[in-house]
Write a protein that holds these residues in place. Structure first.
Motif, PDB file in Angstrom:
ATOM      1  N   TYR A 133       0.756  -1.165  -0.008  1.00 12.23           N
ATOM      2  CA  TYR A 133      -0.069  -0.027   0.098  1.00 12.23           C
ATOM      3  C   TYR A 133       0.784   1.249   0.069  1.00 12.23           C
ATOM      4  CZ  TYR A 133      -3.280   3.371   1.860  1.00 12.23           C
ATOM      5  OH  TYR A 133      -4.150   4.673   1.877  1.00 12.23           O
ATOM      6  N   THR A 134       0.586   2.264  -0.728  1.00 11.27           N
ATOM      7  CA  THR A 134       1.179   3.446  -0.759  1.00 11.27           C
ATOM      8  C   THR A 134       0.123   4.395  -1.043  1.00 11.27           C
ATOM      9  OG1 THR A 134       1.552   3.682  -3.089  1.00 11.27           O
ATOM     10  CG2 THR A 134       3.603   2.610  -1.921  1.00 11.27           C
ATOM     11  N   VAL A 135       0.529   5.924  -0.262  1.00 16.43           N
ATOM     12  CA  VAL A 135      -0.362   6.774  -0.546  1.00 16.43           C
ATOM     13  C   VAL A 135       0.334   8.330  -0.342  1.00 16.43           C
ATOM     14  CG1 VAL A 135      -1.431   7.116   1.828  1.00 16.43           C
ATOM     15  CG2 VAL A 135      -2.720   8.092   0.290  1.00 16.43           C
ATOM     16  N   GLN A 136      -0.160   9.274  -1.042  1.00 14.71           N
ATOM     17  CA  GLN A 136       0.522  10.463  -0.882  1.00 14.71           C
ATOM     18  C   GLN A 136      -0.204  11.206   0.200  1.00 14.71           C
ATOM     19  OE1 GLN A 136       3.857  11.677  -2.074  1.00 14.71           O
ATOM     20  NE2 GLN A 136       3.492  13.459  -0.516  1.00 14.71           N
ATOM     21  N   LYS A 137       0.294  11.765   1.315  1.00 15.66           N
ATOM     22  CA  LYS A 137      -0.247  12.547   2.277  1.00 15.66           C
ATOM     23  C   LYS A 137       0.295  14.102   2.252  1.00 15.66           C
ATOM     24  CE  LYS A 137      -2.158   8.916   5.085  1.00 15.66           C
ATOM     25  NZ  LYS A 137      -2.372   8.414   6.532  1.00 15.66           N
ATOM     26  N   PRO A 138      -0.006  15.123   3.021  1.00 12.05           N
ATOM     27  CA  PRO A 138       0.517  16.309   3.086  1.00 12.05           C
ATOM     28  C   PRO A 138       1.795  16.141   3.820  1.00 12.05           C
ATOM     29  CG  PRO A 138      -1.948  16.474   3.705  1.00 12.05           C
ATOM     30  CD  PRO A 138      -1.441  14.965   3.603  1.00 12.05           C
ATOM     31  N   GLU A 139       2.004  15.546   4.734  1.00  6.52           N
ATOM     32  CA  GLU A 139       3.283  15.446   5.290  1.00  6.52           C
ATOM     33  C   GLU A 139       4.453  14.472   4.777  1.00  6.52           C
ATOM     34  OE1 GLU A 139       0.697  12.117   7.333  1.00  6.52           O
ATOM     35  OE2 GLU A 139       0.462  14.184   6.655  1.00  6.52           O
ATOM     36  N   GLY A 140       3.862  13.668   3.669  1.00  2.00           N
ATOM     37  CA  GLY A 140       4.966  12.786   2.961  1.00  2.00           C
ATOM     38  C   GLY A 140       4.290  11.563   2.424  1.00  2.00           C
ATOM     39  N   LYS A 141       5.065  10.681   1.693  1.00  2.00           N
ATOM     40  CA  LYS A 141       4.756   9.477   1.332  1.00  2.00           C
ATOM     41  C   LYS A 141       4.604   8.321   2.186  1.00  2.00           C
ATOM     42  CE  LYS A 141       4.175   6.988  -2.782  1.00  2.00           C
ATOM     43  NZ  LYS A 141       3.693   7.714  -4.266  1.00  2.00           N
ATOM     44  N   VAL A 142       3.587   7.549   2.353  1.00  2.00           N
ATOM     45  CA  VAL A 142       3.381   6.434   3.181  1.00  2.00           C
ATOM     46  C   VAL A 142       3.597   5.162   2.387  1.00  2.00           C
ATOM     47  CG1 VAL A 142       1.856   5.386   4.825  1.00  2.00           C
ATOM     48  CG2 VAL A 142       1.899   7.710   4.662  1.00  2.00           C
ATOM     49  N   TYR A 143       4.189   4.409   2.891  1.00  2.00           N
ATOM     50  CA  TYR A 143       4.519   3.204   2.285  1.00  2.00           C
ATOM     51  C   TYR A 143       4.191   2.041   3.473  1.00  2.00           C
ATOM     52  CZ  TYR A 143       7.404   5.318  -1.352  1.00  2.00           C
ATOM     53  OH  TYR A 143       7.381   6.072  -2.594  1.00  2.00           O
ATOM     54  N   VAL A 144       3.485   1.011   3.047  1.00  2.00           N
ATOM     55  CA  VAL A 144       3.140  -0.284   4.097  1.00  2.00           C
ATOM     56  C   VAL A 144       3.886  -1.520   3.482  1.00  2.00           C
ATOM     57  CG1 VAL A 144       1.348  -1.364   5.256  1.00  2.00           C
ATOM     58  CG2 VAL A 144       1.335   1.054   4.776  1.00  2.00           C
ATOM     59  N   ASP A 145       4.555  -2.040   4.381  1.00  2.00           N
ATOM     60  CA  ASP A 145       5.054  -3.556   4.095  1.00  2.00           C
ATOM     61  C   ASP A 145       4.407  -4.508   4.913  1.00  2.00           C
ATOM     62  OD1 ASP A 145       6.511  -2.746   1.588  1.00  2.00           O
ATOM     63  OD2 ASP A 145       7.775  -1.664   3.114  1.00  2.00           O
ATOM     64  N   GLY A 146       4.125  -5.712   4.671  1.00  2.00           N
ATOM     65  CA  GLY A 146       3.807  -6.627   5.475  1.00  2.00           C
ATOM     66  C   GLY A 146       4.907  -7.816   5.891  1.00  2.00           C
ATOM     67  N   PHE A 147       4.791  -8.205   7.011  1.00  2.00           N
ATOM     68  CA  PHE A 147       6.046  -9.159   7.684  1.00  2.00           C
ATOM     69  C   PHE A 147       5.247 -10.291   8.584  1.00  2.00           C
ATOM     70  CE2 PHE A 147       7.961  -5.333   6.545  1.00  2.00           C
ATOM     71  CZ  PHE A 147       9.061  -5.655   6.060  1.00  2.00           C
ATOM     72  N   ASP A 148       5.729 -11.356   8.572  1.00  2.00           N
ATOM     73  CA  ASP A 148       5.151 -12.622   9.459  1.00  2.00           C
ATOM     74  C   ASP A 148       5.510 -12.363  10.831  1.00  2.00           C
ATOM     75  OD1 ASP A 148       4.302 -13.893   7.140  1.00  2.00           O
ATOM     76  OD2 ASP A 148       6.279 -14.645   6.356  1.00  2.00           O
ATOM     77  N   SER A 149       6.443 -11.510  11.328  1.00  2.00           N
ATOM     78  CA  SER A 149       6.775 -11.407  12.439  1.00  2.00           C
ATOM     79  C   SER A 149       7.065  -9.711  12.910  1.00  2.00           C
ATOM     80  CB  SER A 149       7.879 -12.105  13.220  1.00  2.00           C
ATOM     81  OG  SER A 149       9.184 -11.745  12.552  1.00  2.00           O
ATOM     82  N   GLU A 150       6.979  -9.312  14.152  1.00  2.00           N
ATOM     83  CA  GLU A 150       7.086  -8.099  14.654  1.00  2.00           C
ATOM     84  C   GLU A 150       8.587  -8.003  14.433  1.00  2.00           C
ATOM     85  OE1 GLU A 150       6.763  -4.943  18.334  1.00  2.00           O
ATOM     86  OE2 GLU A 150       5.837  -6.984  18.501  1.00  2.00           O
ATOM     87  N   ALA A 151       9.424  -8.880  14.804  1.00  2.00           N
ATOM     88  CA  ALA A 151      10.868  -8.886  14.599  1.00  2.00           C
ATOM     89  C   ALA A 151      11.589  -8.494  13.216  1.00  2.00           C
ATOM     90  CB  ALA A 151      11.555  -9.944  15.242  1.00  2.00           C
ATOM     91  N   ALA A 152      10.737  -9.114  12.296  1.00  2.00           N
ATOM     92  CA  ALA A 152      11.439  -8.851  11.084  1.00  2.00           C
ATOM     93  C   ALA A 152      10.812  -7.465  10.487  1.00  2.00           C
ATOM     94  CB  ALA A 152      10.507 -10.125   9.864  1.00  2.00           C
ATOM     95  N   ALA A 153       9.653  -7.245  10.881  1.00  2.00           N
ATOM     96  CA  ALA A 153       9.155  -5.591  10.565  1.00  2.00           C
ATOM     97  C   ALA A 153      10.273  -4.642  11.285  1.00  2.00           C
ATOM     98  CB  ALA A 153       7.590  -5.358  11.055  1.00  2.00           C
ATOM     99  N   ARG A 154      10.521  -4.843  12.526  1.00  2.00           N
ATOM    100  CA  ARG A 154      11.644  -3.906  13.018  1.00  2.00           C
ATOM    101  C   ARG A 154      12.803  -3.911  12.277  1.00  2.00           C
ATOM    102  NH1 ARG A 154       9.608  -1.447  16.938  1.00  2.00           N
ATOM    103  NH2 ARG A 154       7.864  -1.994  18.082  1.00  2.00           N
ATOM    104  N   TYR A 155      13.225  -5.186  12.092  1.00  2.00           N
ATOM    105  CA  TYR A 155      14.531  -5.361  11.267  1.00  2.00           C
ATOM    106  C   TYR A 155      14.477  -4.497  10.194  1.00  2.00           C
ATOM    107  CZ  TYR A 155      18.748  -7.504   9.270  1.00  2.00           C
ATOM    108  OH  TYR A 155      19.806  -7.637   8.532  1.00  2.00           O
ATOM    109  N   HIS A 156      13.580  -4.550   9.190  1.00  2.00           N
ATOM    110  CA  HIS A 156      13.360  -3.772   8.053  1.00  2.00           C
ATOM    111  C   HIS A 156      13.548  -2.356   8.423  1.00  2.00           C
ATOM    112  CE1 HIS A 156      11.703  -2.309   4.452  1.00  2.00           C
ATOM    113  NE2 HIS A 156      10.762  -1.734   4.997  1.00  2.00           N
TER     114      HIS A 156
END
Length: 71
Positions: free
Chosen positions: A37-60
């Motif tokens: 998912y991506t969207v342009q908002k007034p403060e900046g561009k938002v990107y969303v990526d999915g991960f199988d674990s919280e640790a993997a998301a934090r590592y990214h």
């Protein structure tokens, strides 16, 4: 939801940094997020990526330059 956790990354254009947070699937779904998912908002561009674990998301997120993880 496809993944258990999602990394929301907002590229703040004026500050020149990334503000990020890790969201559980339920919270991401409530915001309408999905992997890629991506969207342009007034403060900046938002990107969303999915991960199988919280640790993997934090590592990214920890690998991003000038990234502030908010949670």
């Amino acid at each position: 939801m496809e993944y258990a956790f999602y990394a929301e990354q907002t590229y703040l254009l004026k500050e020149g940094c990334v503000r990020a947070r890790v969201l559980p699937a339920q919270e991401a779904e409530a915001l309408g997020y999905e992997d890629g998912y991506t969207v342009q908002k007034p403060e900046g561009k938002v990107y969303v990526d999915g991960f199988d674990s919280e640790a993997a998301a934090r590592y990214h997120l920890e690998g991003l330059t000038d990234c502030r993880i908010m949670n």
